[in-house]
Design an enzyme around this catalytic site. Structure first.
Site, short mmCIF file in Angstrom:
data_model
loop_
_atom_site.label_atom_id
_atom_site.label_comp_id
_atom_site.label_asym_id
_atom_site.label_seq_id
_atom_site.Cartn_x
_atom_site.Cartn_y
_atom_site.Cartn_z
N LYS A 173 0.85 -1.21 0.00
CA LYS A 173 0.00 0.00 0.00
C LYS A 173 0.88 1.25 0.00
CE LYS A 173 -4.00 1.91 2.57
NZ LYS A 173 -4.88 1.72 3.74
N SER B 121 -10.04 -0.30 7.08
CA SER B 121 -9.42 -0.14 5.76
C SER B 121 -8.76 -1.37 5.16
CB SER B 121 -8.41 1.00 5.80
OG SER B 121 -9.09 2.22 5.97
N SER C 294 -9.79 1.86 2.92
CA SER C 294 -8.94 2.67 2.09
C SER C 294 -7.89 1.86 1.31
CB SER C 294 -8.22 3.73 2.92
OG SER C 294 -7.39 3.13 3.87
#
Lengths: 96, 496, 483
Positions: free
Chosen positions: C77, C176, C152
């Site tokens: 990420k 997330s 997210s």
């Protein structure tokens, strides 16, 4: 509870966010919507409850005073918008 | 013209003598190339996290104990949120709250005008991190050096209402505090280098009034003297403002050393909302009684207490005792000499007089129990050879009458460079004091005979000439004649 | 196809020399090149670096020095610091920022010999529930390219679901990892707070954030967690415990599991299809010998509100460092304050600015006690409620997401509704306990995730239970409709 446009302006200033009038008004609406729900927590019984700022209880975490090399100056300055003479250049400080 | 009472709150920031920074392990140092002692943590790079320096915490606890503070057995770090170029994270990790700072509600005694002590109450002693350095560039613009960012900083603030009411007291408080920090080994107190900073808050009020006036904060004071002059100046300035019908504005003012005046810095104090909250990246500190007591045991006798003890126990003057305690190892030298049997007053006189003069002249240090001793701030180059034992020896020689004080002075000079014990030098060079009646009678007679002119002058009323005549006797005896006996004999023979 | 293998299967084939690490890496790079223009999961790919890492991994395998995951590709990420590789947090404020240091988890990935494929898309600064808040691109759900993947950690979830990577790392502050795992039909796991180092994770809500794994199976997620977890002296909030262990992962049993299902997680906010899928899964577990009981957790009702005070408050402080001076973009302005305000006002996205404002407000003078401080008290109440439940139950279960994947833009008119989707996932962040989402069924042909919460520190037992449940359920991971 509702927030006035002036308060929104004040918060934006505290947070150093340059917003134009339409943005300020949009944020005012969204903030008011959120703040409307914030009142929900007033109803919870928290008498005698200590705040829990940490998820898991730890204490006394510290390191020994042993110096260790960090970054070279080149590494430190690499991402700077402006640098000169080994310093990070900042725009002039205007005391308001 | 009304009389005004001054109130001074003192805010002192002291950089701690750790080897690494507060929340990262970058080296702590002075000077050097900008941005060479940095890492992701102290630069505030995204993702970096703080880990506290254990020694820094200990240093603050010891300072708090030395200042008679209550210790916060449970204490946390807070974030103080504001924007400034020298603040890399956009917040400073500090400590907030009434009883959360590591130390709170303490005291520091300072010398009082009447020879006693005055107690100044301390509100808090807490731990935080220093910011980077903002510099103005010669060609215009500003640049930031983050070498200093993250250095451990201890903040000490006096309590309200202020106990300090004069510029002298402000200076004394600062001097005393600095000395305490040096004795504890937590700060090197170099105001000129910025390792210790003082920001007094000054307000005045009309005599008889209970309400405290609006205060102004003074920044940029780099010496004790500046602090004293600054407080004096502000008091005067504020009273003039009031006298002319104006109102004192709450503001931060800078001190201009060259013009010896303060100027407004135009920062909007009222708008600062620091939004303190406990730093989520740092976990709470909890101290056990036992570990606090262990730290308490490491607190040495503090300078003012030591000074008063020297005055009481040894009968030293406030001034002399003050010179001795003005440097912890100078006091250590003294105590070692006294411990070896030296007469305290005599030891003190030799130390603060001739020995200090010799050390300052040659830029050397003295040795006490294997520890190098420098008086004052300088970094000594070489070590002199005079130890407490030398002084004790010298004091004994003079005290027993074996040598006179003039000889003693020469011996000290000799010992300073040779390292020889004074008693050995006396033996080797045959410098014992001559207290033999016969010899003195003879030599006095001889000098009188050889100096008819001065004798005549003396007899015609010029009493001062006796000094010259006594000097001649001393000269012919290589300074060894007992001066008191010579003086007495000279008067007797001249009076005949 | 190499890209359809799980991480465990890939690792086994690498060790047995059936395949080579470079071959595996290349297969994934090829698929990324082919499909990511559509999925838009990646913000940065670096084929040269990837292949170099694969070669190094192969050398280790040849020397007999391979670990459990050596040679297995992974996506990371883009809010996790990678030295020499851009780390943007999907924000214009960090466009072009190349960190000079690795996050601890990244160092551990290197030590373990995993092969990094690139950095994945996210909601800007990890603030979002759908994946629509990235400043650069909107990641698509492999289950339907007009559907959101969840956020997210949108890119990390889509990458694994889309077989662009067998493993990925995400971060979880209010859901997330678990939310996108549920919407994409894969496993997403948020470890106990403090078991994975946060050093190098760009902070959003510091007391809530945790880095965690995505995998197509529980075993994969557990193996990745093992590789990156464990005490880190650079993180003061790191627990001094060993890495999450997979030793007893397969030793669990559904029989005898005591499962609690809070009433508050099965109410009106939950889409009926989701509720049904979860009920069906629980029925299977009951038949296998698990006990499922309904309980009451009243604090859940104010969970979202409490979270939306605490997280923005911490974020408003964490994001204050973004001023355009030392890194990131800079916008012109009048003097220092002007530049800072223009930079932040101009380069932060709308959602980020909103949360900064909420947080600043909640901390400001006069409001701290009523908002921030009180929220932390409510948090304590919530954590205590769950702790009590864990005394009687092994797992507290709920849907991971109240709804299945919805169309991009579908909830844009109602930002509050988006936030309310965090209802089920938030408690685990507030209480710090471990939590994971596993695929448990389908509604309208779209994946439904079951959320499993376990007591603080008991990650191994949670994973063990999850593994057993995964085996017991017939409707687990399914390949999305894609090439």
């Amino acid at each position: 509870m509702s927030i006035s446009l002036d308060e929104v302006r004040h918060v934006a200033r505290l947070a150093r966010l340059d917003l134009d009038e339409s943005e300020l008004m949009a944020f005012q609406g969204e903030l008011n919507q959120l703040l409307g729900h914030f009142g929900d927590i007033q109803g919870v019984d928290v008498s005698g409850v200590a705040p829990k700022p940490h998820a898991v209880a730890l204490q006394n975490v510290w390191a020994e005073d042993e110096p260790r090399f960090g970054l070279t100056r080149e590494q430190a300055l690499r991402n700077a918008a402006n640098s000169r003479a080994g310093l990070f250049i900042v725009p002039t400080i205007i005391e308001e | 013209m009304a009389r005004y009472l001054t109130s001074v709150g003192m805010e002192v920031h002291a950089e701690l003598l750790t080897r690494s920074k507060m929340f990262c392990r970058c080296e702590v140092g002075f000077g050097g190339e900008p941005n060479t002692r940095v890492c992701p943590v102290c630069l505030g790079l995204p993702g970096a996290l703080p880990v506290p320096n254990r020694v820094a915490i200990e240093m603050v606890l010891r300072t708090a104990l030395a200042l008679n503070c209550q210790i916060a057995y449970d204490s946390v770090f807070h974030r103080k949120n504001y924007f400034y170029p020298d603040l890399p994270k956009g917040f400073q990790v500090s400590q907030y709250g009434e009883t959360n700072p590591l130390g709170y509600y303490g005291t520091l005694d300072i010398p009082a005008a009447d020879g006693g002590t005055k107690t100044v109450r301390i509100r808090r002693v807490h731990l935080e991190e220093d910011t980077g350095k903002l510099m103005h560039l010669p060609g215009g613009g500003s640049g930031v050096d983050y070498n200093r960012a993250g250095v451990p900083l201890m903040e000490i603030v006096t309590d309200f209402p202020p106990d300090i009411t004069t510029p002298d007291e402000a200076r004394d408080y600062l001097q005393q505090l600095r000395l305490v920090l040096l004795y504890l080994g937590v700060c090197d107190g170099k105001m000129e280098q910025g390792s210790m900073r003082c920001e007094p808050n000054i307000s005045i009020r009309p005599e008889g009034s209970e309400t405290y006036g609006t205060k102004t904060e003074l920044k940029n004071l780099n010496s004790f003297r500046s602090v004293q002059m600054g407080v004096e100046y502000e008091t005067e300035r504020q009273s003039q403002v009031i006298e002319s019908g104006g109102r004192v504005v709450q503001e931060t003012r800078g001190w201009n050393e060259s013009t010896q005046s303060s100027f407004a810095m135009r920062t909007k104090e009222s708008e600062q909302d620091y939004r303190y909250f406990p730093c989520p990246d740092l976990v709470p500190m909890h101290f056990e009684e036992a570990s606090i007591e262990r730290l308490r045991a490491t607190i040495p006798e503090l300078p003012l207490a030591k000074q008063r003890r020297y005055q009481g126990e040894f009968g030293l003057s406030e001034y002399d005792a003050g010179v001795l305690v003005g440097d912890q190892s100078w006091a250590g030298f003294f105590e070692e000499a006294v411990g070896q049997g030296g007469d305290p007053k005599a030891v003190c006189n030799w130390m603060n007089g001739d020995l200090l003069r010799l050390l300052n002249e040659t830029g050397q240090v003295a040795l006490a129990g294997g520890q190098a001793v420098a008086h004052g701030h300088g970094t000594p180059a070489t070590v002199s050879k005079v130890t407490p034992a030398h002084i004790v020896d010298l004091v004994r020689l003079v005290g027993s009458g074996q040598i006179n004080s003039k000889t003693a002075k020469t011996l000290l000079d000799d010992a300073f460079s040779s390292g020889d014990m004074p008693s050995r030098l006396v033996e080797a060079k045959g410098l014992t004091q001559i207290s033999d009646d016969g010899f003195i009678k003879e030599t006095v007679a001889q000098v009188i005979a050889e100096n008819p002119g001065p004798v005549e002058q003396y007899k015609s009323g010029k009493q001062g000439v006796i000094g010259f005549l006594v000097g001649q006797v001393m000269k012919s005896s290589q300074g060894r004649a007992n001066p008191t006996m010579v003086q007495d004999e000279m008067r007797r023979q001249l009076g005949e | 196809m190499l890209t359809q293998l799980t991480a465990a299967e890939t690792a086994a084939k690498l060790r047995s020399r059936e395949v080579g690490a470079v071959e595996v890496a290349q297969a994934h790079l090829d698929r990324i090149a082919r499909l990511d223009p559509e999925f838009k999961a990646f913000l940065t790919v670096h084929p040269e670096r990837t292949l170099a890492e694969a070669e190094a991994a192969q050398k280790r395998i040849d020397a007999g020095e391979a670990g459990p995951l050596t040679g297995v590709p992974i996506a990371i990420k883009d809010n996790v610091s990678t030295e020499g590789v851009p780390t943007t947090c999907a924000s214009n404020v960090l466009k072009g920022y190349v960190p000079p240091y690795d996050a601890t988890v990244v160092s551990r990935l290197r030590e373990a010999g995993l092969v990094s494929l690139g950095k994945t898309n996210l909601d800007e600064f990890a603030m979002g529930t759908s994946g629509e808040n990235s400043a650069f691109q909107v990641t698509k759900n492999p289950w339907g390219r007009d559907l959101v993947p969840g956020g997210s950690s949108s890119g990390s979830a889509a990458a694994v679901a889309g077989e662009l990577a067998p493993l990925s790392l995400g971060s979880d502050t209010g859901g997330s990892i678990r939310m996108p795992a549920a919407l994409c039909g894969i496993v997403g796991y948020k470890p106990t707070y403090g078991r994975v180092s946060r050093y190098g994770l760009v902070a959003f809500g510091s007391s809530l954030d945790q880095i965690g794994p995505f995998g197509r199976t529980v075993e994969d997620a557990a193996l990745l967690a093992e590789a990156v977890s464990g005490y880190d002296p650079l993180d003061s909030t790191s627990l001094d415990v060993p890495p999450v262990s997979t030793e007893a992962l397969k030793d669990g049993n559904v029989r005898g599991l005591r499962i609690a299902l809070p009433r508050q997680f099965m109410g009106e906010a939950i889409q009926s299809g989701v509720r049904e899928a979860l009920e069906a899964a629980l029925d299977v577990l009951r038949r296998e010998g698990a006990e499922v009981s309904e309980i009451d957790l009243p604090s859940v009702a104010v969970g979202v509100t409490t979270y939306y005070i605490i997280a923005p408050a911490e974020a408003s402080s964490n994001l204050a460092r973004f001023d355009g001076i030392r890194y990131g973009g800079q916008v012109e302005g009048d003097g220092h304050i002007g530049v800072v305000a223009s930079t932040r006002g101009g380069l932060f996205g709308h959602e980020v600015k909103l949360r900064i404002m909420v947080g600043t407000y909640a901390l400001s003078a006069g409001y701290y006690d009523a908002y921030y401080n009180r929220a932390q008290q409510v948090r304590a109440v919530m954590a205590a409620e769950f702790e009590t439940a864990f005394q009687e139950f092994d797992l507290v279960v709920s849907p991971a997401s109240p709804i299945v994947a919805f169309p991009v833009g579908g909830l844009s008119q109602d930002p509050l509704a988006l936030k309310l989707l965090d209802l089920c996932t938030i408690p685990a962040n507030m209480g710090g306990f471990p939590s994971l989402s596993i695929p448990c069924g389908y509604a309208d042909d779209l994946p439904v995730g079951m959320l499993l919460n376990g007591p603080v520190g008991q990650d191994e037992r949670l994973l063990q239970a999850a593994y057993a449940i995964e085996r017991a359920l017939p409707w687990g991971y399914r390949r999305p409709p894609m090439p």
